[in-house]
Each structure stands twice: as C-alpha cells, then as structure tokens.
Design an enzyme around this catalytic site. Structure first.
Site, PDB file in Angstrom:
ATOM      1  N   SER A   1     -19.290  -9.037 -11.488  1.00 28.84           N
ATOM      2  CA  SER A   1     -18.199  -8.499 -10.683  1.00 28.84           C
ATOM      3  C   SER A   1     -18.111  -6.977 -10.879  1.00 28.84           C
ATOM      4  CB  SER A   1     -16.905  -9.231 -11.055  1.00 28.84           C
ATOM      5  OG  SER A   1     -15.932  -9.084 -10.056  1.00 28.84           O
TER       6      SER A   1
ATOM      7  N   ASP B   1     -19.218 -17.679  -3.192  1.00 25.69           N
ATOM      8  CA  ASP B   1     -18.329 -16.547  -3.492  1.00 25.69           C
ATOM      9  C   ASP B   1     -17.739 -16.044  -2.177  1.00 25.69           C
ATOM     10  OD1 ASP B   1     -17.253 -13.963  -4.164  1.00 25.69           O
ATOM     11  OD2 ASP B   1     -18.588 -13.881  -5.892  1.00 25.69           O
TER      12      ASP B   1
ATOM     13  N   HIS C   1     -16.574 -17.086  -6.834  1.00 25.88           N
ATOM     14  CA  HIS C   1     -16.708 -15.899  -7.674  1.00 25.88           C
ATOM     15  C   HIS C   1     -16.614 -16.252  -9.156  1.00 25.88           C
ATOM     16  CE1 HIS C   1     -16.903 -11.661  -8.372  1.00 25.88           C
ATOM     17  NE2 HIS C   1     -15.793 -11.665  -9.071  1.00 25.88           N
TER      18      HIS C   1
END
Lengths: 337, 337
Positions: free
Chosen positions: A130, A284, A313
C-alpha cells in the site's frame, strides 16, 4: 514477533513543498544484524495508519523476511504517529500546523538514514504494501543502484483518480465534523472519525469478501458487530490530523513528481533496474491490476503476480494466512533470484 | 421529454414499522394513454435521489417506453422530495420526524394507486433502475399476476452487506456534521452533504471509468472540476433528512421481509412469474453480477444480461448513449416477448 531495535534519526527534513521541518524524527526499527559486507539489508516501509508493529507479521524465522538471515529496516512514514507527525511534533508544527510531506520527502530522508547512519549502499530487497509500496517504488526509481529487488504489494507508483476520490471522501468526512476546526481541535472529531472508518470498510475488503461473510474470520458474528467492533473501534482511537497528513501524502504520491523526472511517469518507472514483482490483489478495489499492468510496460525487469484472494486490499495485511503464505513465497523466490 | 400528467394519490400509508403516515402523498406522473383493455401500462418507479424527471430520458418516441404506445406510470418513491418526504411532510412528520418506510410499504401503496385509482389489473412490464429495481422486484414478487414482464437494472432483491457498508458510510458522514442535530437542523449540514457526494463519487462510476477519464464525457476537463462541479454541486442542493430516509429504505430492502415470505428470499424470488431480465452492469461496484446470479437461480423465467460498460452503476442513468441504447433494445425485446 517484536524482537528488534527501535532507533531514531533526527535531522531537518527537506520538503518539496516548502521550508524544511526542523529536527524531524524518523523512527525506525531493525530486526536481525547487518552482515559484514552490508549486503543483507531489506527495506520494508510502513503503510497508511500503520507503524513498524503492523509490519511484524511478515518478519520472523521461516518467513522471507527472516532476521536470522537478513537485516530488516522498517522506517515509520512521517505522519503515522511514530515518526514526526501532527500528534507528536512540537509547536508550531504539531496538530493542524503539520507541514505537507511527500513520498519523495520520506524516501530522501530514509536514504540519508540508510547510507549515512547505517552504512548501506545496496539492499537485498525493498518491499512494501500500500503506501509502503509507494515508498518502495520511489526508492527503486530514485536510487536504482540501491534496490536490486523490488516487491510492490497492492500499491502504485502514482495515485490514480479513482484512488484519489476515495481519499477525498475520507478527508471530507473529517472536515464535515465541526469539532475538527481545520485541525485545531481540543476534543477529537469522533463523528468524522467514525465516518472515515465506515467509508474505509467499503474499500478495504472486496464485495466477494462481504458476500462470503469474511468478517466471521475476523471474529465477528454479524455485520453490525464487525462494523462497530472493528471499524468504529479502530478509528475512534486514530488522530484526525495524522489521517489528514497521511492522506495528503497518499494523494500526492507520484514517483515522477520531482526534478529528476519532471512528471514523466514512464521515465520514473523506466529508471527502475530492480528485478520487480508487482502484486496487486485481484479483488482490491482501489489498487487495480489494470494499474499495475500499465506500470509493468515501463519496467526493465518486471513481472506481475496477482494475489488470488477475496480479501481485497487487506490480502496483504496479514489477516488471511493463505494470502500471507502466498506473498511470503513470492518474496522468497525474489530474494533467491 | 417532459410531456405527461402529474397527479397525486393521497391516503394513509400503512407501514411495516409502526403507525401509518396519515394522508401520505404519492405523487406520480403518467405518460401516454391507457388503452381500452388497460393492457398497455408500464410501471417505472424512481431511484435514490431521483424524481420522475430523472426517469424521462428513457421515455419517448422510438424508445421502448414509448408513450404513443404505452401508458407509463412513474411513482415517486417516498422520501425523494416529491412524494411525502422529510422536506414536505407536515408536522410532526417532517424533517427529523419522518417515519421509516420500506420498499414493501412503497409498493403496497403503489398497488392501491394502480388498482383502485387507475383501474389496472396487469402491467405490460415493470422496470426500474437501482432503488427503482428494488421496487420492481417487490412488485413482481408480491403481485405476480400484475407483472408479466420484469426488468431490473443494477438493483437487487435484497440489499447485500457490501452495499450496506456503503450506505452506512453515507449516513455516518451526515451524522458527523454537528449541524445535522439528529435531523432537527435549521441550516443544512453542508459539510456532511459534501462528504456524501464525495463518497458517492467513488462508487457511482467504476475504476475503469476513472482510468479512462470518463468525467470528460460529462463536460469536465479535470478531476477537480468534476468533483466540485458535479458531486459537490449536486449534494449541496440535497436534503440530509431525505437522504437519511432513502438510505434507511435502501438498507432495509428485502423483498422477503414481510408476512408473505417471512424472510425466505428464495421463496420471494420464486414467487415471481414474470419473464425477467436482470441487468447488472459488469463494472457496477455495489450491485454485482454475482448477486444477480444468485437471484437468477430462484427465478421461474429469468435471464441475466450484463450491461457491457465502464460506466458502472451509472450505466443506466442516461449519461452514456451506447448504454442507454443497449438497455432500450433489451426492454423492446422483453416487451415483444
């Protein structure tokens, strides 16, 4: 695992956006020992809302990131509440006075730490999830000689419009709470934070995960228990200014937004010489495989491996053991290559 | 096209949740004329945040919903600002005092209008988009003899967990604004409304649409122009209590949540005898094709046709002409079948 050494690198932080932040504290934790030729270091930056602690599920004996073998460095991103952040910076930089800090600013300061303090010229690998992937990308683009291997989990080299619209909604929710007062609050804007958590809930996990009642695997029997017990509880404890600082950083993530590349994303990606693995999760909702495919075309030595999961995610957050094992194996293979 | 007749049906509204709403106003607009044997009526309920006006792009000469041929009835959903709603109900039912109204309540009242007032025993078709699809589903399940053909665009018979988490975030954003005051506001909670618009922006269109800069087709040059010019401007004019009323209705949408079906969704779907076309959009982020596939298994005479578009949920909103034409053709085929 929590064994390791917490240290800090204190120095003025140069910022793309203006005056330096004086005496900025870059807090980092290391695991394992640097070997004699300084060749076994792995960089593993933190993600949105996370500290070094949230990275530790990936570190340990038997993992790719094995401290018996590697010297693992986890630098805390500015704004995360551990390194200099709205919650801990002295006046006039604390709270609503915290300056805007880019991914580039973060990485340049990490570079000073790594080279000047730790004496490392070349990692074994840089890896991040991320916002951690954003930092790893920036590292590999700015300092290709330092990053021979790169793994980017659920993260992009430049924040997309669709990702940004999500971030703008988080910020608008905080700003909607009149307690926020432009960041100069005395009591936390709990209504805004609650809304942030509930917005996040719809993005962090996939539709398929909800359909499969994935929250049961997190220990919640019902949807309502999950929303209140997980998201409301999590965001009640978070600081609004830290969220504003980190989302600003995230929105402005672009590894080409600097003098070196002048906004040419293809050039910034093309400068990466690392053996690179891009690992979007197939479900995601904000970091899409299609985005990674676009990036892949510019990489000198890249490949794309989707994380096959309904955890969206959060597939790389350590909550689902099969995903963690899948990622771990890819990292082992990359390190062995 | 805007030619048509606006009328209203005023009667006490029975509610599943409690006392009736006295003298509830069900405002509806009709297009075209009912034929002699009353066989040419089409029901086309409204969607979240929309009135009969937002349905009119589908109605006109050359369209499936051709008023030269059909008598098209568009009932305004309670809470939408035209039929009885927080913004127009007299005390003590206005504003924060507006009662909770289900899809079932809406449809039962529409049934009284259709049978008692308009004298229609059987439609040619019921069709709806989003919350309109929820109403059409409920109609076909409760009154199968009245609905021989059914088209559900981007809508489900029961609100899913993932859809609900989106709705909870909208509500939390309004509640975060202290001006909201539990619905008893004097000045509109503009901060909360702005956040609602920005949350919605991330769901209404797909990631692929953003990647393709779909907002340019809406007349906005940049992402920022689009967010402020479209979403901020739209939600600044909306009423927070109306949003709370409609999202309550949406969250509780379940065509089996009534005495007839006692929560057995399979039975409620199985009661539908209509020739049914389920039309999710392949990139819709909250009404998923997988949800429609689950529903399809219970239908007596259903088929599923994905809207092939990057416009996501908004593919059926009349903003993209190829999508509108695709849908129109499916409706023509259904009417001819």
């Amino acid at each position: 695992m929590s064994k390791g050494e917490i240290s800090e690198f204190v120095a003025d932080l140069e910022r793309q956006g203006g005056e330096p932040l004086p005496d900025a504290r870059l807090v980092y934790k290391t695991y394992g020992a640097l070997n004699e030729d300084h060749s076994n270091a792995i960089l593993f930056p933190t993600r949105f809302g996370g500290t070094h602690e949230q990275n530790e599920f990936m570190i340990g004996q038997g993992h790719a990131l094995d401290p018996e073998r590697y010297f693992i460095i986890v630098p805390n991103m500015f704004g995360n509440g551990v390194s200099s952040s709205p919650t801990n910076a002295p006046a006039p930089y604390g709270g609503g006075g915290f300056p805007d800090i880019t991914i580039y600013d973060n990485v340049r300061q990490q570079y000073r730490l790594v080279t000047d303090v730790l004496g490392i010229e070349r990692f074994a690998m840089a890896v991040g999830w991320s916002m951690g992937a954003q930092q790893a990308f920036q590292w590999a683009s700015l300092y290709p000689d330092t990053v021979p291997r790169l793994a980017c989990l659920c993260g992009t080299a430049k924040t997309t419009d669709h990702n940004r619209v999500f971030l703008e909604s988080l910020r608008a929710a905080i700003e909607a709470d009149s307690l926020y007062q432009g960041g100069h609050y005395n009591a936390p804007p709990l209504g805004g934070l609650r809304a942030v958590g509930r917005i996040y809930a719809g993005w962090a996990y996939s539709q398929d995960w909800y359909r499969a009642k994935g929250y049961r695997a997190l220990g919640y029997e019902t949807f309502d228990d999950y929303i209140t017990g997980y998201w409301d509880a999590l965001y009640k404890e978070r600081d609004a200014n830290n969220i504003m600082a980190m989302t600003w950083t995230w929105i402005h993530n672009d590894i080409s937004a600097n003098d070196r590349f002048g906004g040419d994303l293809g050039a910034a990606l093309g400068a990466i010489t690392a053996k690179t693995v891009l690992m979007p999760c197939m479900t995601d909702l904000y970091f899409r495989t299609a985005d990674s495919e676009d990036e892949l075309q510019h990489l000198q030595s890249g490949r794309l491996l989707e994380i096959p999961s309904i955890w969206g995610h959060m597939s790389a957050a350590g909550q689902n053991e099969p995903d963690t094992q899948f990622i771990d194996q890819v990292l082992k293979d990359l390190l062995a290559s």
